[in-house]
Design a protein around this motif. Sequence first.
Motif, short mmCIF file in Angstrom:
data_model
loop_
_atom_site.label_atom_id
_atom_site.label_comp_id
_atom_site.label_asym_id
_atom_site.label_seq_id
_atom_site.Cartn_x
_atom_site.Cartn_y
_atom_site.Cartn_z
N UNK A 1 10.08 21.63 35.60
CA UNK A 1 8.84 21.25 36.28
C UNK A 1 9.06 19.94 37.03
N UNK A 2 8.94 19.98 38.35
CA UNK A 2 9.09 18.78 39.17
C UNK A 2 7.72 18.25 39.55
N UNK A 3 7.44 16.98 39.20
CA UNK A 3 6.14 16.38 39.48
C UNK A 3 6.33 15.09 40.27
N UNK A 4 5.43 14.85 41.23
CA UNK A 4 5.46 13.62 42.00
C UNK A 4 4.04 13.24 42.38
N UNK B 1 6.93 24.48 39.70
CA UNK B 1 7.68 24.95 38.54
C UNK B 1 8.29 26.31 38.83
N UNK B 2 9.54 26.50 38.40
CA UNK B 2 10.20 27.80 38.36
C UNK B 2 10.49 28.10 36.90
N UNK C 1 8.94 33.53 37.67
CA UNK C 1 7.99 33.25 38.73
C UNK C 1 8.03 31.81 39.18
N UNK C 2 7.13 31.50 40.11
CA UNK C 2 7.00 30.17 40.68
C UNK C 2 5.52 29.81 40.70
N UNK C 3 5.20 28.56 40.41
CA UNK C 3 3.84 28.08 40.53
C UNK C 3 3.85 26.63 40.96
N UNK C 4 2.74 26.19 41.52
CA UNK C 4 2.63 24.81 41.95
C UNK C 4 1.19 24.46 42.22
N UNK C 5 0.95 23.17 42.40
CA UNK C 5 -0.42 22.74 42.66
C UNK C 5 -0.53 21.25 42.86
N UNK C 6 -1.77 20.82 43.02
CA UNK C 6 -2.06 19.41 43.29
C UNK C 6 -3.32 19.01 42.54
N UNK C 7 -3.33 17.76 42.05
CA UNK C 7 -4.47 17.27 41.29
C UNK C 7 -4.74 15.83 41.69
N UNK C 8 -5.97 15.55 42.12
CA UNK C 8 -6.38 14.19 42.46
C UNK C 8 -6.80 13.49 41.18
N UNK C 9 -5.94 12.62 40.64
CA UNK C 9 -6.20 11.98 39.35
C UNK C 9 -7.22 10.86 39.45
N UNK D 1 -1.70 27.34 41.59
CA UNK D 1 -1.56 28.76 41.85
C UNK D 1 -0.10 29.18 41.78
N UNK D 2 0.13 30.49 41.77
CA UNK D 2 1.51 30.95 41.71
C UNK D 2 1.62 32.46 41.72
N UNK D 3 2.83 32.92 41.55
CA UNK D 3 3.13 34.35 41.56
C UNK D 3 4.20 34.63 40.51
N UNK D 4 4.13 35.81 39.91
CA UNK D 4 5.04 36.15 38.82
C UNK D 4 5.38 37.63 38.84
N UNK D 5 6.62 37.94 38.48
CA UNK D 5 7.11 39.32 38.40
C UNK D 5 7.70 39.54 37.02
N UNK D 6 7.46 40.72 36.45
CA UNK D 6 7.98 41.04 35.12
C UNK D 6 8.45 42.49 35.10
#
Length: 268
Positions: free
Chosen positions: A178-181, A157-158, A137-145, A120-125
């Motif tokens: 994009x930062x992933x961990x 991500x920004x 904008x900024x967005x982020x999330x999680x995924x169970x692989x 999910x995230x939010x964006x302005x234009x």
Amino acid sequence: MVVAYGVCHHDGDPMPPRFICLLMLSLALPGASASAGEPAPVPPPASVPGWFENPTRTRGLLGSTALPLHAGEGFVGQQALLATIAEVGLSEQVSVSVATAAFVYSMGRAFDDVPFSLVGGIKVSRPLSERLHLAFGVQGGSFDTGQYLLDTLNGISVYGILTYGTPDAHVSLTVRPFLAWGTYHSGSLMILPMLGGFVRLGEQWGLAGEVALSPVDGISGTFGFATAGARFMGRQWSLDLGLLAEQQWKDTDNPSVLPGFSFLFHWR
């Protein structure tokens, strides 16, 4: 479109399906174009008078554009078949979106042991001129692989997007760190510059494409991809049919080519 196959890092460690990374990288959120307290500007004119406004102007086949959604406008459906997405304009300034792969996974696993996934995230234009729009904008999330040595993948991500043109013919440049961990991965930074475009050739169809390169050896290794396809649309629906070609730069001689399919319902 997203990629739905497993990959391996160049040192042999198992990596998640790259579609997880591309899903988080690509679901940018269409914003709006007026600052607080200002009336919403008139949308850029259509290429041909009498055509309905392009409901897909805010997105490419995989990426996004800086063109705005209207307040209350939105869409929901399957993007690249794998991701269920929903997006809505909260005002003429801000839009929000959510996406998940749980629906497709639940059908594939007969609703048993469905992995968690949510982005999910939010964006302005806002417009810089009649034909030039800037979004951030900024967005982020999680995924169970469900994969050994990775388990849960998280990302944030920004990003910034610059779009030139009209809703019926435009090009967009996106820059997205994009930062992933993961559960067993301390984290790594990816950067994905993307160039995309769309041209409307008839009232109900057009052509779209994108090229992108991830030059940093992050959680999925360095790679590049390109998309190309046809987009069909009505006032309240859109259908994308196309191809995605992806090349991992290390330990892979030939690119992978996969079909893509997206179907969305639109409202305003």
